[in-house]
Design a protein around this motif. Structure first.
Motif, PDB file in Angstrom:
ATOM      1  N   GLY A  45       0.797  -1.221   0.000  1.00 15.56           N
ATOM      2  CA  GLY A  45       0.000   0.000   0.000  1.00 15.56           C
ATOM      3  C   GLY A  45       0.833   1.277   0.000  1.00 15.56           C
ATOM      4  O   GLY A  45       2.054   1.246  -0.171  1.00 15.56           O
ATOM      5  N   GLY A  46       0.133   2.387   0.242  1.00 16.56           N
ATOM      6  CA  GLY A  46       0.805   3.677   0.329  1.00 16.56           C
ATOM      7  C   GLY A  46       1.776   3.708   1.502  1.00 16.56           C
ATOM      8  O   GLY A  46       2.841   4.339   1.431  1.00 16.56           O
ATOM      9  N   PHE A  50       7.429   3.841   3.288  1.00 16.90           N
ATOM     10  CA  PHE A  50       8.579   3.187   3.949  1.00 16.90           C
ATOM     11  C   PHE A  50       9.715   2.984   2.953  1.00 16.90           C
ATOM     12  O   PHE A  50      10.872   3.287   3.248  1.00 16.90           O
ATOM     13  CB  PHE A  50       8.172   1.823   4.539  1.00 16.90           C
ATOM     14  CG  PHE A  50       7.758   1.895   5.987  1.00 16.90           C
ATOM     15  CD1 PHE A  50       8.719   2.089   6.982  1.00 16.90           C
ATOM     16  CD2 PHE A  50       6.439   1.761   6.363  1.00 16.90           C
ATOM     17  CE1 PHE A  50       8.354   2.162   8.314  1.00 16.90           C
ATOM     18  CE2 PHE A  50       6.055   1.838   7.698  1.00 16.90           C
ATOM     19  CZ  PHE A  50       7.008   2.039   8.675  1.00 16.90           C
ATOM     20  N   ALA A  51       9.376   2.461   1.771  1.00 12.92           N
ATOM     21  CA  ALA A  51      10.409   2.185   0.772  1.00 12.92           C
ATOM     22  C   ALA A  51      11.125   3.475   0.382  1.00 12.92           C
ATOM     23  O   ALA A  51      12.356   3.515   0.269  1.00 12.92           O
ATOM     24  CB  ALA A  51       9.785   1.518  -0.455  1.00 12.92           C
ATOM     25  N   TYR A  52      10.352   4.549   0.230  1.00 12.92           N
ATOM     26  CA  TYR A  52      10.908   5.844  -0.156  1.00 12.92           C
ATOM     27  C   TYR A  52      11.912   6.336   0.897  1.00 12.92           C
ATOM     28  O   TYR A  52      13.021   6.779   0.573  1.00 12.92           O
ATOM     29  CB  TYR A  52       9.745   6.836  -0.325  1.00 12.92           C
ATOM     30  CG  TYR A  52      10.180   8.249  -0.483  1.00 12.92           C
ATOM     31  CD1 TYR A  52      10.636   8.729  -1.711  1.00 12.92           C
ATOM     32  CD2 TYR A  52      10.158   9.127   0.611  1.00 12.92           C
ATOM     33  CE1 TYR A  52      11.060  10.046  -1.846  1.00 12.92           C
ATOM     34  CE2 TYR A  52      10.580  10.436   0.481  1.00 12.92           C
ATOM     35  CZ  TYR A  52      11.027  10.888  -0.752  1.00 12.92           C
ATOM     36  OH  TYR A  52      11.458  12.175  -0.870  1.00 12.92           O
ATOM     37  N   ALA A 101      -0.892  12.299  14.058  1.00 13.65           N
ATOM     38  CA  ALA A 101      -1.643  12.458  12.802  1.00 13.65           C
ATOM     39  C   ALA A 101      -3.128  12.288  13.069  1.00 13.65           C
ATOM     40  O   ALA A 101      -3.534  11.721  14.091  1.00 13.65           O
ATOM     41  CB  ALA A 101      -1.185  11.439  11.765  1.00 13.65           C
ATOM     42  N   LYS A 102      -3.911  12.797  12.162  1.00 18.94           N
ATOM     43  CA  LYS A 102      -5.354  12.604  12.220  1.00 18.94           C
ATOM     44  C   LYS A 102      -5.790  12.135  10.850  1.00 18.94           C
ATOM     45  O   LYS A 102      -5.390  12.724   9.848  1.00 18.94           O
ATOM     46  CB  LYS A 102      -6.032  13.925  12.565  1.00 18.94           C
ATOM     47  CG  LYS A 102      -7.535  13.793  12.717  1.00 18.94           C
ATOM     48  CD  LYS A 102      -8.145  15.085  13.180  1.00 18.94           C
ATOM     49  CE  LYS A 102      -9.570  14.889  13.660  1.00 18.94           C
ATOM     50  NZ  LYS A 102     -10.367  13.936  12.914  1.00 18.94           N
ATOM     51  N   THR A 145       0.961   6.996   7.735  1.00 15.36           N
ATOM     52  CA  THR A 145       2.395   6.868   7.429  1.00 15.36           C
ATOM     53  C   THR A 145       2.829   7.871   6.353  1.00 15.36           C
ATOM     54  O   THR A 145       3.949   8.379   6.397  1.00 15.36           O
ATOM     55  CB  THR A 145       2.691   5.440   6.905  1.00 15.36           C
ATOM     56  OG1 THR A 145       2.207   4.528   7.886  1.00 15.36           O
ATOM     57  CG2 THR A 145       4.169   5.209   6.689  1.00 15.36           C
ATOM     58  N   GLU A 146       1.917   8.141   5.430  1.00 18.30           N
ATOM     59  CA  GLU A 146       2.250   9.029   4.317  1.00 18.30           C
ATOM     60  C   GLU A 146       2.419  10.484   4.766  1.00 18.30           C
ATOM     61  O   GLU A 146       2.885  11.318   3.992  1.00 18.30           O
ATOM     62  CB  GLU A 146       1.194   8.917   3.201  1.00 18.30           C
ATOM     63  CG  GLU A 146       1.206   7.573   2.465  1.00 18.30           C
ATOM     64  CD  GLU A 146       0.222   6.560   3.043  1.00 18.30           C
ATOM     65  OE1 GLU A 146       0.366   6.211   4.239  1.00 18.30           O
ATOM     66  OE2 GLU A 146      -0.679   6.099   2.314  1.00 18.30           O
TER      67      GLU A 146
END
Ligand code: AMP
Ligand code: GLY
Length: 423
Positions: free
Chosen positions: A9-10, A15-17, A216-217, A299-300
């Motif tokens: 997913g995003g 994470f990969a980025y 975050a929200k 996470t984003e």
């Protein structure tokens, strides 16, 4: 070192980025990944719960660290699988043991944990098919709205909030007697309704020490103004403006410290993320849920604000040396908006060609449900892309995301235009 991220997913693209930016990372693999991770890593066509295939890939590619994105493999015991295997036991696996993962895998277990360690949460009782009649009686003693939670994993759908007593009693029966959520609803937690505003706090722990990551929200409903069906999440902002220093101090003292101490006291091996869902009632924090992983789309917005090298941070977690690292956070705000397939969260079509990703200059486009097909990137899920921007404040960041979204398109693309509306 070589690193494997599990998920598609995003969250996993983010994470990969971040991992790719680290000079501690030599080769990066993602299983199964998506078109976004394909552009920066090697995707491996392996399901996140196929432990024997994951083992093969780890040995074949000399992988030294595995970062687990979603909850399913954690609850299914991937940490224990690695620790009990001679060939895998020295691989750094980021995520809790199956015992730790029960904080998400069982709502009843999470409530018992909170009660045992004095962590503020809604009052509750839990019921099984044998005690269904007691549950029906118990509901009569509560005031509406009634909160019913399937005990086990139900892909975010297992919580019902109902205003009508009769309906609540019928649903309780559906869950316990007729397996409305399959085995997940063989037990049901009924809890007191908390009236307040929600936020999420993310903690990284090595089981001994912890770091509080940015708050975050997220916006879970499909429709504008938080209406309509629940989704996996339609957007998020970080930080949460109302989580000021005073409130964060309360969260740290009343929730984070007792949680980490509780894990340690119970002898639970936990080296990973804890996602704490909270409701602020008047000025006090109450825990509504634990997740044993990062959120998606949270996470984003959280990871792009972390300036400390992510791989060094995760290595310190695995070695139980988290206190040796200092966490540096970007003071700017982040916002993400999720682009979804028309029809989601109900039926929707896949394989729609996505255009414009290469024109986005001032935002990160994290792929949530995409696939590389020939020369095209096509949709492969309900949630398709998450567009994240950073700016001085969350309003400016959101505006930037919407400006960049204008460059993106696919057939029946839909997104909420009001992320952050309530802040
Ligand atoms: P959960 O899957 O536990 O996060 O619950 C899903 C959603 O239900 C949460 O994001 C809240 O909006 C809501 N919720 C859960 N528990 C309560 C509660 N005790 N009082 C009010 N709302 C709740
Ligand atoms: N966005 C909510 C979750 O990841 O559970």
């Amino acid at each position: 070192m070589n690193i494997l991220v599990l998920g598609s997913g995003g969250r996993e693209h983010a994470f990969a980025y971040k991992i790719k930016q680290s000079n501690r990372c030599s080769n990066l693999f993602v299983a199964p990944g998506n078109a976004g991770t394909h552009a920066l890593a090697t995707n491996l066509p392996i399901s996140v719960t196929n432990f024997p295939e994951i083992k093969k890939a780890v040995l074949e590619h000399h992988i030294a660290m595995v970062v687990v994105g979603p909850e399913d493999p954690l609850v299914a015991g991937i940490y224990d699988f690695f620790k009990e295997d001679e060939a895998l036991k020295n691989v750094m696996l980021i995520g809790p043991s199956s015992q730790g993962a029960q904080l998400e895998g069982s709502k009843e277990r999470a409530k018992e944990f909170m009660a045992a360690h004095g962590i503020p949460t809604a009052a509750y009782h839990s019921f099984s098919e044998e005690t269904l009649n007691k549950g029906i009686e118990f509901l009569k003693t509560l005031k509406p709205p009634y909160v019913l939670k399937a005990d086990g994993l139900a892909a975010g759908k297992g919580v019902l909030i109902l205003n009508d007593l009769k309906e609540a009693q019928t649903e309780l029966e559906q869950m316990l007697k007729h397996a409305k959520f399959g085995a997940a609803s063989s037990k049901v937690v009924i809890e007191e309704f908390l009236d307040g505003i929600e936020l999420s706090v993310f903690v990284l722990t090595d089981g001994e020490h912890y770091k509080i990551l940015p708050t975050a929200k997220d916006y879970k409903r499909i429709g504008e103004g938080d209406t309509g069906l629940n989704t996996g999440g339609m957007g998020a902002v970080s930080p949460v403006p109302f989580a000021d220093d005073g409130f964060m101090k309360k969260i740290e003292e009343q929730v984070v410290k007792p949680t980490v101490r509780g894990l340690k006291e119970e002898g639970i091996d936990y080296r990973g993320f804890i996602f704490i869902g909270l409701i602020k009632v008047e000025e006090e924090p109450f825990v509504i849920e634990y997740n044993v992983r990062m959120g998606d789309p949270e996470t984003e917005v959280v990871l792009p604000r972390i300036q400390t090298d992510l791989v060094s941070l995760l290595e310190a977690v695995s070695r139980k040396e988290l206190e040796t690292i200092s966490l540096k956070i970007d003071p700017r705000a982040a916002a993400t908006v999720m682009l979804v397939s028309g029809g989601y969260p109900e039926a929707y079509q896949k394989e729609k060609v996505i255009s414009g990703t290469e024109q986005v200059a001032d935002a990160f486009v994290f792929h949530a449900g995409t696939l590389q097909k020939g020369g095209n990137i096509v949709s492969n899920g309900g949630r398709v892309l998450a567009v994240t921007s950073l700016d001085e404040d969350f309003k400016k960041a959101i505006k930037k995301s919407y400006q960049e979204i204008a460059k993106l398109s696919f057939d029946k693309m839909y997104y909420r235009t009001d992320i952050g509306f309530d802040l």
